[in-house]
Design a protein around this motif. Structure first.
Motif, mmCIF file in Angstrom:
data_model
loop_
_atom_site.group_PDB
_atom_site.id
_atom_site.type_symbol
_atom_site.label_atom_id
_atom_site.label_comp_id
_atom_site.label_asym_id
_atom_site.label_seq_id
_atom_site.Cartn_x
_atom_site.Cartn_y
_atom_site.Cartn_z
ATOM 1 N N SER A 55 57.960 -12.801 27.283
ATOM 2 C CA SER A 55 58.719 -13.593 26.321
ATOM 3 C C SER A 55 60.137 -13.049 26.238
ATOM 4 C CB SER A 55 58.074 -13.509 24.942
ATOM 5 O OG SER A 55 56.772 -14.024 24.986
ATOM 6 N N ASN A 99 56.384 -6.918 25.256
ATOM 7 C CA ASN A 99 56.271 -8.376 25.402
ATOM 8 C C ASN A 99 57.133 -8.826 26.583
ATOM 9 O OD1 ASN A 99 54.594 -9.172 22.986
ATOM 10 N ND2 ASN A 99 56.208 -7.991 21.988
ATOM 11 N N THR A 123 52.527 -13.194 23.090
ATOM 12 C CA THR A 123 53.450 -12.259 22.457
ATOM 13 C C THR A 123 52.780 -11.690 21.216
ATOM 14 O OG1 THR A 123 55.263 -13.672 23.201
ATOM 15 C CG2 THR A 123 55.788 -12.031 21.532
ATOM 16 N N TYR A 142 54.164 -17.210 13.810
ATOM 17 C CA TYR A 142 53.985 -17.829 15.111
ATOM 18 C C TYR A 142 54.022 -19.337 14.945
ATOM 19 C CZ TYR A 142 52.642 -13.228 16.790
ATOM 20 O OH TYR A 142 52.650 -11.905 17.133
ATOM 21 N N VAL A 195 58.000 -15.945 16.375
ATOM 22 C CA VAL A 195 57.603 -16.083 17.771
ATOM 23 C C VAL A 195 57.303 -17.558 18.000
ATOM 24 C CG1 VAL A 195 55.976 -15.417 19.574
ATOM 25 C CG2 VAL A 195 56.609 -13.761 17.795
ATOM 26 N N CYS A 252 63.374 -12.269 23.964
ATOM 27 C CA CYS A 252 63.666 -11.953 22.567
ATOM 28 C C CYS A 252 65.171 -12.076 22.335
ATOM 29 C CB CYS A 252 63.203 -10.537 22.259
ATOM 30 S SG CYS A 252 63.543 -10.017 20.570
ATOM 31 N N TYR A 256 61.357 -14.612 19.338
ATOM 32 C CA TYR A 256 60.843 -14.563 20.705
ATOM 33 C C TYR A 256 60.532 -15.988 21.143
ATOM 34 C CZ TYR A 256 59.921 -9.547 20.086
ATOM 35 O OH TYR A 256 60.037 -8.199 19.863
#
Length: 116
Positions: free
Chosen positions: A24, A21, A84, A91, A74, A26, A36
């Motif tokens: 993004s 990823n 991601t 999410y 995320v 983290c 993330y």
């Protein structure tokens, strides 16, 4: 400005490189909870800082609460357009974070109604 905001918000957290990823960022809490942040979410978050500066800390605290509750999150720019991919994560958009706080981000990037 957006990158600087990213760096200053989570200085106390460990930044983790995830080769799967790349776009993004983290972050890892000492507890092992991880999140993330996609670039578009960060852009929208910087807009929240500008337009809701008096409640910005509340938004950041809500993000932290969500991560500590769910352990792997995320923060995405747009639903169904996430960049991601993390197994087992939830999410969330900026609206998912802000609406429960009764802070309503307005999406000013949509097309105009001019000519309709």
């Amino acid at each position: 400005m957006v990158i600087e905001m990213n760096e200053e918000l989570w200085l106390d957290l460990k930044k983790v490189e995830d080769p799967n990823n790349k776009y993004s960022t983290c972050y890892l809490y000492p507890t092992g909870d991880k999140f993330y942040v996609e670039p578009v979410f960060l852009l929208k978050l910087s807009g929240m800082k500008q337009y809701f500066s008096d409640r910005f800390d509340e938004i950041i605290l809500e993000m932290e609460r969500i991560v500590k509750k769910n352990h792997l999150v995320v923060f995405i720019g747009e639903e169904e357009e996430e960049i991601t991919n993390v197994d087992g994560a939830i999410y969330l958009t900026i609206q998912d974070v802000c609406n429960p706080l009764k802070i309503y981000p307005e999406d000013k990037s949509r097309g105009s109604d001019y000519g309709d």
